[in-house]
Design an enzyme around this catalytic site. Sequence first.
Site, mmCIF file in Angstrom:
data_model
loop_
_atom_site.group_PDB
_atom_site.id
_atom_site.type_symbol
_atom_site.label_atom_id
_atom_site.label_comp_id
_atom_site.label_asym_id
_atom_site.label_seq_id
_atom_site.Cartn_x
_atom_site.Cartn_y
_atom_site.Cartn_z
ATOM 1 N N LYS A 1 0.831 -1.187 0.000
ATOM 2 C CA LYS A 1 0.000 0.000 0.000
ATOM 3 C C LYS A 1 0.879 1.255 0.000
ATOM 4 C CE LYS A 1 -3.226 -2.536 2.887
ATOM 5 N NZ LYS A 1 -3.671 -2.743 4.290
ATOM 6 N N VAL B 25 11.924 5.436 7.934
ATOM 7 C CA VAL B 25 11.111 6.621 7.673
ATOM 8 C C VAL B 25 9.624 6.275 7.644
ATOM 9 C CG1 VAL B 25 12.872 7.967 6.481
ATOM 10 C CG2 VAL B 25 11.514 6.344 5.176
ATOM 11 N N LYS C 223 17.242 3.843 -0.474
ATOM 12 C CA LYS C 223 18.246 3.642 0.585
ATOM 13 C C LYS C 223 19.372 2.830 -0.034
ATOM 14 C CE LYS C 223 15.300 3.206 4.689
ATOM 15 N NZ LYS C 223 14.873 2.247 5.727
ATOM 16 N N ASP D 106 14.909 -0.537 -0.710
ATOM 17 C CA ASP D 106 15.780 -0.702 0.456
ATOM 18 C C ASP D 106 16.817 -1.771 0.100
ATOM 19 O OD1 ASP D 106 16.673 -0.654 3.104
ATOM 20 O OD2 ASP D 106 15.049 -1.872 3.858
HETATM 21 P P1 IMP Z 1 13.215 -4.026 -0.015
HETATM 22 O O1 IMP Z 1 12.679 -5.314 -0.604
HETATM 23 O O2 IMP Z 1 14.152 -4.307 1.130
HETATM 24 O O3 IMP Z 1 13.820 -3.113 -1.025
HETATM 25 O O4 IMP Z 1 12.013 -3.338 0.720
HETATM 26 C C1 IMP Z 1 11.098 -2.507 0.160
HETATM 27 C C2 IMP Z 1 9.933 -2.372 1.118
HETATM 28 O O5 IMP Z 1 10.372 -2.318 2.489
HETATM 29 C C3 IMP Z 1 9.208 -1.085 0.900
HETATM 30 O O6 IMP Z 1 8.224 -1.186 -0.103
HETATM 31 C C4 IMP Z 1 8.629 -0.790 2.281
HETATM 32 O O7 IMP Z 1 7.390 -1.444 2.429
HETATM 33 C C5 IMP Z 1 9.611 -1.410 3.243
HETATM 34 N N1 IMP Z 1 10.526 -0.419 3.845
HETATM 35 C C6 IMP Z 1 11.852 -0.321 3.674
HETATM 36 N N2 IMP Z 1 12.366 0.695 4.370
HETATM 37 C C7 IMP Z 1 11.336 1.278 5.008
HETATM 38 C C8 IMP Z 1 11.225 2.428 5.872
HETATM 39 O O8 IMP Z 1 12.212 3.133 6.206
HETATM 40 N N3 IMP Z 1 9.980 2.720 6.308
HETATM 41 C C9 IMP Z 1 8.881 1.992 5.988
HETATM 42 N N4 IMP Z 1 8.935 0.928 5.174
HETATM 43 C C10 IMP Z 1 10.152 0.569 4.679
#
Ligand code: IMP
Length: 204
Positions: free
Chosen positions: A44, A153, A131, A103
Amino acid sequence: MTDLGPAPDFLIDADGLRERVLELGSEIAPVYAAEPPVLVSVLKGSSVFLSDLVRALPIELEIDFMSISSYGGAQQSGVVRILKDLDTDVEGRDVLIVEDIVDTGLTLNYLRRSLGARRPRTLRCVTLLDKAARRIVPVPVEWVGFEIPDVFVLGYGLDYHGIYRNIQGLIAVNDVARLAAQPDLYVPLLWPQQPGGSPSEPSA
Ligand code: IMP
């Protein structure tokens, strides 16, 4: 008086977000001037960014939504489960993935593979936040709103336990352990008019 912990700081305020989203709109629109793209929003978190971004794109376009399994699962295993798939057949279409934050890159990497297998004409991604320092999987991101440091965040669609998506700016959590112990920690600071709220405001 109840100790509410340290007030969260605004990392990017609402004006900064608005300005950058308009800039992204003007960078992205010319790329899709010939054919209407399908913007794919990952529920979402990216819904708030999507709703501002589409209004910054003066072109014909379509939107569709996907929902995939949670951050924790993706981070631990890299395995992402589709909870809601697209309604649109994207074969031969120009697809733009709209992400709130990249992330580790695991989620986007999965999405690019899953959508790429459907043979779109082009597949690109715009993320509001990057990030980059936390990347585990190298994954292409064509447009980045802001590169941010390794901080947790909240706001502008980003949540903790479903809370905080409606903060207009983006706040950096300075005590993640405390938030984990009490997910609604910042509610009285942000929305003091709610029952049990306090009159103090977060620092702007
Ligand atoms: P990744 O698969 O690690 O790149 O994660 C992406 C998902 O992690 C995003 O779509 C968010 O739902 C969640 N996420 C990563 N960092 C944050 C943050 O700082 N705040 C809130 N959600 C985060």
